[in-house]
Design an enzyme around this catalytic site. Structure first.
Site, PDB file in Angstrom:
ATOM      1  N   ILE A 174      -7.151   7.346  -1.035  1.00 37.39           N
ATOM      2  CA  ILE A 174      -7.259   6.271  -1.201  1.00 37.39           C
ATOM      3  C   ILE A 174      -8.139   5.486   0.088  1.00 37.39           C
ATOM      4  CG2 ILE A 174      -4.905   6.165   0.262  1.00 37.39           C
ATOM      5  CD1 ILE A 174      -4.091   3.624  -1.162  1.00 37.39           C
ATOM      6  N   SER A 175      -9.047   4.475  -0.367  1.00 28.97           N
ATOM      7  CA  SER A 175      -9.703   3.839   0.668  1.00 28.97           C
ATOM      8  C   SER A 175      -9.044   3.129   1.833  1.00 28.97           C
ATOM      9  CB  SER A 175     -10.769   3.124  -0.096  1.00 28.97           C
ATOM     10  OG  SER A 175     -11.664   3.720  -0.988  1.00 28.97           O
ATOM     11  N   GLN A 176      -9.791   3.377   2.987  1.00 24.78           N
ATOM     12  CA  GLN A 176      -9.427   2.422   4.110  1.00 24.78           C
ATOM     13  C   GLN A 176      -9.432   1.034   3.540  1.00 24.78           C
ATOM     14  OE1 GLN A 176     -12.750   2.269   6.566  1.00 24.78           O
ATOM     15  NE2 GLN A 176     -11.672   1.526   8.418  1.00 24.78           N
TER      16      GLN A 176
ATOM     17  N   ARG B  60       0.872  -1.076   0.118  1.00 27.73           N
ATOM     18  CA  ARG B  60      -0.051   0.004   0.152  1.00 27.73           C
ATOM     19  C   ARG B  60       0.917   1.356  -0.008  1.00 27.73           C
ATOM     20  NH1 ARG B  60      -3.924   2.847   4.018  1.00 27.73           N
ATOM     21  NH2 ARG B  60      -5.711   3.357   2.562  1.00 27.73           N
TER      22      ARG B  60
END
Length: 214
Positions: free
Chosen positions: A66-68, A40
């Site tokens: 950026i999503s969880q 990530r």
């Protein structure tokens, strides 16, 4: 990309999988393994690499995030991928979700309307060995008719309805996962294309930027 030792990043990634995903109910071993493989830190701005594995969405520029990690894993789990699927990813953003999908599916086409994000995502995908993902600059709400039908569609932007063009590009029995709702609240919804029409099942509460249509 960052000054953090590779071993430390790998430990943080493993902790994320165990504490943020498995212990919170993600049970698909394929999804857990994919999340454990994708770095990530390569999909966030360099100055945020140190917090890449925190349980939060992070800014990536252009008013996007950026999503969880938990939400990315939940969406992938709801798609029920077995490795044979042709997948459409709507809203490339950082490219992180597309990379995870690439670990789980046969092919991934990702659509992003903001050119600078599309280019950054391409570079990150190439760096991490996910160069098979095709990233296009396009209106995601219209899908990609030239590459349809898709076995699965992941939509990373909220809408109060199922975009008709995307639904029509699903195979019979195909699955779409998208955030439904607006400022008053959103939930992930799984939509299955059936002969009788869309079959919808609501899941987790979430928060996404609105889907831009037209």
């Amino acid at each position: 990309m960052s000054g953090i030792p590779v071993g430390e990043l790998e430990r943080r990634r493993a902790r994320m999988v165990e504490h943020q995903l498995r212990r919170r109910g993600i049970s698909d071993e394929g999804v857990l393994a994919a999340m454990g493989r994708v770095p990530r830190e390569e999909f966030v701005p360099p100055e945020l690499a140190d917090v890449a594995y925190e349980d939060a969405a992070l800014p990536i520029g252009e008013s996007q995030t950026i999503s969880q990690p938990f939400i990315v894993a939940a969406m992938c789990e709801l798609l029920e991928l077995d490795g044979t699927e042709h997948v459409l990813d709507v809203g490339t953003g950082s490219g992180y979700a597309a990379a995870v999908l690439d670990e789980l599916a046969r092919s991934v086409l990702s659509l992003e309307r903001i050119p600078v994000l599309a280019e950054r995502a391409r570079l990150a995908l190439d760096r991490t060995g996910h160069d098979g993902v095709e990233v296009r600059i396009a209106d995601g709400s219209l899908g990609a008719p030239d590459r349809a039908p898709f076995d699965a569609i992941s939509v990373a932007a909220a809408t109060d309805h199922v975009p008709p063009a995307l639904y029509e590009q699903l195979t019979e029995g195909g699955r779409m996962v998208l955030p439904r709702g607006g400022r008053g609240g959103q939930r992930l919804v799984r939509v299955v294309r059936t002969p009788e029409g869309p079959e919808e099942t609501a899941s987790l509460a979430c928060r996404f930027v609105p889907l831009v249509e037209g």
